[in-house]
Write an enzyme that holds these catalytic residues in place. Structure first.
Site, PDB file in Angstrom:
ATOM      1  N   TYR A 161    -115.701 -45.378 -33.296  1.00 39.96           N
ATOM      2  CA  TYR A 161    -116.813 -46.456 -33.977  1.00 39.96           C
ATOM      3  C   TYR A 161    -116.699 -47.530 -33.114  1.00 39.96           C
ATOM      4  CZ  TYR A 161    -118.360 -50.204 -36.986  1.00 39.96           C
ATOM      5  OH  TYR A 161    -119.320 -51.075 -37.478  1.00 39.96           O
ATOM      6  N   PHE A 205    -117.000 -59.977 -38.408  1.00 43.09           N
ATOM      7  CA  PHE A 205    -115.920 -59.646 -38.995  1.00 43.09           C
ATOM      8  C   PHE A 205    -115.894 -58.980 -40.285  1.00 43.09           C
ATOM      9  CE2 PHE A 205    -112.864 -61.469 -35.852  1.00 43.09           C
ATOM     10  CZ  PHE A 205    -113.827 -61.857 -34.981  1.00 43.09           C
ATOM     11  N   PHE A 230    -101.942 -51.349 -47.981  1.00 51.07           N
ATOM     12  CA  PHE A 230    -101.530 -50.837 -46.833  1.00 51.07           C
ATOM     13  C   PHE A 230    -100.642 -51.593 -46.034  1.00 51.07           C
ATOM     14  CE2 PHE A 230    -105.906 -48.504 -47.209  1.00 51.07           C
ATOM     15  CZ  PHE A 230    -105.369 -47.294 -48.047  1.00 51.07           C
ATOM     16  N   ARG A 265    -107.475 -60.995 -42.683  1.00 46.00           N
ATOM     17  CA  ARG A 265    -108.914 -60.822 -42.202  1.00 46.00           C
ATOM     18  C   ARG A 265    -109.701 -61.923 -42.541  1.00 46.00           C
ATOM     19  NH1 ARG A 265    -106.646 -57.527 -40.313  1.00 46.00           N
ATOM     20  NH2 ARG A 265    -106.601 -55.094 -40.244  1.00 46.00           N
ATOM     21  N   ARG A 307    -101.903 -48.505 -42.674  1.00 42.61           N
ATOM     22  CA  ARG A 307    -102.932 -47.588 -42.263  1.00 42.61           C
ATOM     23  C   ARG A 307    -103.000 -47.643 -40.808  1.00 42.61           C
ATOM     24  NH1 ARG A 307    -108.990 -49.021 -44.786  1.00 42.61           N
ATOM     25  NH2 ARG A 307    -108.701 -50.805 -43.242  1.00 42.61           N
ATOM     26  N   ASP A 324    -104.772 -50.654 -38.016  1.00 43.84           N
ATOM     27  CA  ASP A 324    -104.935 -52.148 -38.852  1.00 43.84           C
ATOM     28  C   ASP A 324    -104.226 -52.999 -37.925  1.00 43.84           C
ATOM     29  OD1 ASP A 324    -106.708 -51.467 -40.646  1.00 43.84           O
ATOM     30  OD2 ASP A 324    -105.346 -51.055 -42.131  1.00 43.84           O
TER      31      ASP A 324
HETATM   32  N1  UFG Z   1    -106.761 -52.480 -47.193  1.00 44.72           N
HETATM   33  C1  UFG Z   1    -105.832 -52.162 -48.243  1.00 44.72           C
HETATM   34  N2  UFG Z   1    -106.044 -51.270 -49.459  1.00 44.72           N
HETATM   35  C2  UFG Z   1    -107.262 -50.608 -49.337  1.00 44.72           C
HETATM   36  C3  UFG Z   1    -108.357 -50.954 -48.381  1.00 44.72           C
HETATM   37  C4  UFG Z   1    -108.080 -51.958 -47.464  1.00 44.72           C
HETATM   38  O1  UFG Z   1    -104.741 -52.746 -48.275  1.00 44.72           O
HETATM   39  O2  UFG Z   1    -107.405 -49.605 -50.149  1.00 44.72           O
HETATM   40  C5  UFG Z   1    -106.417 -53.479 -46.226  1.00 44.72           C
HETATM   41  C6  UFG Z   1    -106.683 -52.924 -44.969  1.00 44.72           C
HETATM   42  O3  UFG Z   1    -105.684 -52.160 -44.629  1.00 44.72           O
HETATM   43  C7  UFG Z   1    -107.050 -54.138 -44.109  1.00 44.72           C
HETATM   44  C8  UFG Z   1    -107.996 -55.212 -45.345  1.00 44.72           C
HETATM   45  O4  UFG Z   1    -107.522 -54.384 -46.550  1.00 44.72           O
HETATM   46  O5  UFG Z   1    -105.831 -54.732 -43.774  1.00 44.72           O
HETATM   47  C9  UFG Z   1    -109.361 -54.890 -44.931  1.00 44.72           C
HETATM   48  O6  UFG Z   1    -109.572 -53.522 -44.867  1.00 44.72           O
HETATM   49  P1  UFG Z   1    -111.380 -52.905 -44.794  1.00 44.72           P
HETATM   50  O7  UFG Z   1    -111.135 -51.632 -44.870  1.00 44.72           O
HETATM   51  O8  UFG Z   1    -111.798 -53.756 -46.129  1.00 44.72           O
HETATM   52  O9  UFG Z   1    -111.867 -53.648 -43.749  1.00 44.72           O
HETATM   53  P2  UFG Z   1    -111.451 -53.512 -42.038  1.00 44.72           P
HETATM   54  O10 UFG Z   1    -110.666 -54.824 -41.601  1.00 44.72           O
HETATM   55  O11 UFG Z   1    -110.442 -52.366 -41.857  1.00 44.72           O
HETATM   56  O12 UFG Z   1    -112.524 -53.175 -41.312  1.00 44.72           O
HETATM   57  C10 UFG Z   1    -113.658 -53.832 -41.392  1.00 44.72           C
HETATM   58  C11 UFG Z   1    -115.068 -53.138 -41.192  1.00 44.72           C
HETATM   59  C12 UFG Z   1    -114.813 -52.082 -40.123  1.00 44.72           C
HETATM   60  C13 UFG Z   1    -114.649 -52.706 -38.645  1.00 44.72           C
HETATM   61  C14 UFG Z   1    -113.442 -53.627 -38.972  1.00 44.72           C
HETATM   62  C15 UFG Z   1    -113.045 -54.284 -37.547  1.00 44.72           C
HETATM   63  O13 UFG Z   1    -115.242 -52.551 -42.426  1.00 44.72           O
HETATM   64  O14 UFG Z   1    -116.208 -51.824 -40.069  1.00 44.72           O
HETATM   65  O15 UFG Z   1    -113.588 -54.354 -39.843  1.00 44.72           O
HETATM   66  O16 UFG Z   1    -111.676 -54.371 -37.521  1.00 44.72           O
HETATM   67  F1  UFG Z   1    -114.538 -51.861 -37.710  1.00 44.72           F
END
Ligand code: UFG
Length: 322
Positions: A140, A168, A207, A220, A279, A282
């Site tokens: 992605y 972000f 996670f 984040r 996960r 991350d």
């Molecule tokens: N998390 C949990 N439990 C869940 C879902 C998420 O603990 O059920 C945590 C993740 O591990 C992470 C944080 O919450 O630490 C945020 O997770 P998200 O899935 O909401 O977002 P991400 O940071 O993984 O992803 C976002 C965008 C992506 C992009 C990414 C870049 O959604 O499109 O940032 O790092 F690629």
């Protein structure tokens, strides 16, 4: 007239609304695979179109006087991109090449692009500025980086003006409650926490609690979707004089546990949690150096308080329209 691809998606639909409020004429194009037609403001013209279909693209540009494009249309599930990279490279990269071909054939040479902090990969330092090396760790992120690189080559050869906005974590919903975040499946933390609080899920899995952060959970930078929308509008105005990339974040880091606590405070209800393993992929902390957006675009995020962001998402969760 501004063409918004992916105009029925989460960030696309909020940007369509913002542009209309600012007085732009807008065409929202979407294939409705993930988007919601109900999300498109009825002041915009809606066109069902798929970037993989050159004919529908040609019609779109033949039939409308398009001045610039804001390009959101893409698949955006990180995990799925690892399992099925072909789907991502075709849709995101080839789809963009098709869009660029149609644009150039019609002498449209301005594009604002939905990029991501995922193009940086595992951070070497925080806050992350635009000069941070780009080394994405999943397909992605690589699709988004490839597209940024294609833009740079197209600028040199064909004079394409482009601004890639590297978001972000997009969060929150429209302040008036009419549009919001609705993904199937949902993977993002804030809507999952709010669905849990609302009784639609048993619990939220955290996670990983063993990261090198103050409370052990990942940090984040949650940026309100209306602040993303305003930045796209400012970027459109900047395209005459500037091409390049710009981070969009608040510059403030919030941990997973802090999100859960803030959501409990906003809703007045508790959120059952389960501690789960990390996960894959991350990073411990991701937050933006947003000085370039402020200095170059004159952009200032309105939402810098995580509770205010979550309040808009909680309002939507309780009154979802789609
Ligand atoms: N998390 C949990 N439990 C869940 C879902 C998420 O603990 O059920 C945590 C993740 O591990 C992470 C944080 O919450 O630490 C945020 O997770 P998200 O899935 O909401 O977002 P991400 O940071 O993984 O992803 C976002 C965008 C992506 C992009 C990414 C870049 O959604 O499109 O940032 O790092 F690629």
């Amino acid at each position: 007239m501004i063409l918004v691809t992916g105009g029925a998606g989460y960030i696309g639909s909020h940007t369509v609304k913002y542009l209309l409020d600012e007085g732009f004429e807008v065409i929202a194009a979407d294939n409705l695979i993930y988007g919601h037609q109900k999300a498109i403001d009825n002041r915009a013209k809606f066109v069902l179109a798929d970037l993989m279909d050159m004919k529908s693209l040609k019609n779109l540009f033949d039939n409308n006087k398009i001045d610039a494009v804001i390009h959101f249309a893409a698949f955006a599930y990180v995990g799925e991109s690892v399992e099925n990279p072909e789907k991502y490279y075709y849709n995101n990269v080839v789809g963009t090449l098709n869009l660029l071909q149609a644009m150039l054939q019609h002498n449209v040479k301005k594009i604002v692009f939905s990029s991501t902090c995922a193009t940086y990969g595992e951070p070497q330092y925080t806050p992350i500025d635009e000069n941070h090396p780009q080394s994405p760790i999943n397909p992605y992120g690589r699709t988004k980086l490839m597209i940024e690189q294609i833009f740079a080559d197209y600028e040199k050869a064909y004079g394409l003006k482009h601004i890639a906005l590297r978001y972000f974590n997009a969060a929150g919903c429209s302040n008036d409650g009419r549009i919001g975040e609705s993904h199937t499946p949902e993977t993002h933390l804030i809507p999952l926490v709010l669905q849990t609080i609302n009784g639609k899920r048993d619990k939220i899995k955290i996670f990983g609690t063993d990261y090198d952060t103050p409370d052990g959970t990942c940090i984040r930078d949650y940026i309100h979707v209306e602040d993303l929308a305003s930045a796209h509008c400012l970027a459109l105005h900047k395209l005459d004089e500037y091409s390049g990339c710009i981070n969009l974040g608040t510059g403030i880091g919030t941990s997973v546990k802090e999100i859960i606590t803030a959501a409990e405070e906003v809703s007045g209800k508790s959120c059952p949690v389960e501690i789960a393993p990390r996960r894959a992929g991350d990073p411990a902390r991701l937050y933006a150096d947003n000085r370039k957006a402020k200095e170059l675009l004159g952009w200032h995020p309105k939402y810098t308080n995580i509770k205010e962001i979550i309040r808009t998402a909680w309002n939507w969760e309780q009154n979802k329209k789609y």
